[in-house]
Scaffold this active site. Structure first.
Site, PDB file in Angstrom:
ATOM      1  N   HIS A   1       0.811  -1.216   0.000  1.00 55.33           N
ATOM      2  CA  HIS A   1       0.000   0.000   0.000  1.00 55.33           C
ATOM      3  C   HIS A   1       0.846   1.269   0.000  1.00 55.33           C
ATOM      4  CE1 HIS A   1      -3.794  -2.075   0.326  1.00 55.33           C
ATOM      5  NE2 HIS A   1      -3.391  -2.736   1.387  1.00 55.33           N
TER       6      HIS A   1
ATOM      7  N   ALA B   1      -7.432  -4.455   9.523  1.00 58.09           N
ATOM      8  CA  ALA B   1      -8.236  -3.535   8.708  1.00 58.09           C
ATOM      9  C   ALA B   1      -8.938  -4.295   7.581  1.00 58.09           C
ATOM     10  CB  ALA B   1      -7.363  -2.422   8.151  1.00 58.09           C
ATOM     11  N   ASP B   2      -8.170  -5.050   6.792  1.00 59.51           N
ATOM     12  CA  ASP B   2      -8.772  -5.800   5.698  1.00 59.51           C
ATOM     13  C   ASP B   2      -9.738  -6.857   6.207  1.00 59.51           C
ATOM     14  OD1 ASP B   2      -7.969  -4.997   2.993  1.00 59.51           O
ATOM     15  OD2 ASP B   2      -5.940  -5.315   3.706  1.00 59.51           O
TER      16      ASP B   2
ATOM     17  N   GLU C   1      -6.864 -12.453   5.842  1.00 63.73           N
ATOM     18  CA  GLU C   1      -7.595 -11.184   5.845  1.00 63.73           C
ATOM     19  C   GLU C   1      -9.007 -11.288   5.296  1.00 63.73           C
ATOM     20  OE1 GLU C   1      -4.637  -7.809   4.869  1.00 63.73           O
ATOM     21  OE2 GLU C   1      -4.136  -9.404   3.457  1.00 63.73           O
TER      22      GLU C   1
ATOM     23  N   GLN D   1      -0.633 -13.565   5.282  1.00 59.90           N
ATOM     24  CA  GLN D   1      -1.703 -12.833   5.956  1.00 59.90           C
ATOM     25  C   GLN D   1      -3.049 -13.498   5.718  1.00 59.90           C
ATOM     26  OE1 GLN D   1      -0.105  -8.567   4.690  1.00 59.90           O
ATOM     27  NE2 GLN D   1      -1.771  -8.433   6.173  1.00 59.90           N
TER      28      GLN D   1
END
Length: 265
Positions: free
Chosen positions: A44, A174-175, A149, A147
């Site tokens: 990101h 967050a995701d 997510e 990850q």
């Protein structure tokens, strides 16, 4: 095996710092604070390979034993290969949703015959001076984190964590909250249950599970939940909160002084 990979195998208090600002000075200052690792985010951020390489050099130059992990943008073997050629200690791969995807990550990290990583004499191999030795010893030496997510990742968490060559799992809060339709609802019972699902998968397979903490007040919560490692703080958040705090302190002092002057008049 890197020192960091050994720590993930044996320690219960591994701690890292998150880097989004693409400057070697930020990496060096952070590494000097005795973190076990810094994670450089390229998913990101606009950071390119040359910037990541120079940040990694700065981490290596700092006093202490801090090592570098890079979060790549996706489960792309070409991107993973190019990051590993820089000579970092490990990679984190986002949005892994199945054991098959986790196996592809492991394949990308390892040279043949164990994987598909292309062979080259980059910085990791001392630009050719350590070429054959590096290629011979690299397999099994690189920290590999995936990850979880999404709901699919949750459904397959135990299978993902059990894949040979996956050293650790990371919960992207967050995701994960966004994918569950409860974005930013950090106290929501569904998010808590999702986190527990990943923690249980890690415990079942003896795979460390970690997450990111931006607010220092959440550290105790995450430790109490049973996370095996944490990334505590983010460079941009530290900069923002510190600037806000010192500005507010100045404004308070000026206001107090103005009040005192008014009283004396």
């Amino acid at each position: 095996m890197t020192m960091l990979k050994q720590k993930f195998d044996t320690a219960t208090d591994v701690v890292g710092a998150w880097l989004s600002i693409g400057h070697p000075t930020v990496a060096e200052v952070t590494a000097a604070q005795d973190f076990d690792f810094v994670l450089i985010d390229t998913e990101h951020t606009p950071l390119g390979l040359q910037t990541v390489e120079n940040m990694s050099r700065s981490v290596d130059a700092a006093d202490g034993d801090t090592e570098t992990i890079v979060r790549v943008p996706s489960n792309d073997p070409v991107r993973i290969k190019r990051v590993l050629d820089i000579g970092v200690a490990g990679v984190m791969v986002p949005m892994v949703e199945s054991a098959a995807e986790a196996e592809r990550v492991v394949d990308a990290v390892n040279y043949p015959p164990n994987g598909i990583r292309g062979v080259a004499s980059g910085r990791a191999a001392e630009y050719g001076d350590d070429f054959q030795e590096y290629v011979t010893e690299a397999n099994g030496s690189i920290l590999t984190i995936v990850q979880i997510e999404t709901q699919s990742g949750l459904d397959n968490a135990a299978e993902i964590a059990a894949v040979e060559g996956i050293d650790a799992v990371f919960v992207g809060p967050a995701d994960l909250s966004a994918n569950l339709g409860i974005f930013g609802q950090w106290e929501n019972d569904r998010l808590t249950a999702a986190i527990e699902t990943v923690l249980d998968a890690g415990a079942e397979t003896n795979t460390p599970v970690g997450t990111l903490v931006v607010d220092p007040a959440d550290i105790e919560l995450r430790v109490d939940q049973g996370f095996d490692y944490l990334i505590v703080g983010k460079d941009t958040s530290h900069l923002s909160s510190a600037n806000e705090a010192i500005r507010q302190r100045y404004e308070t002092a000026v206001s107090r002084q103005a009040g005192t002057s008014s009283t004396e008049d």
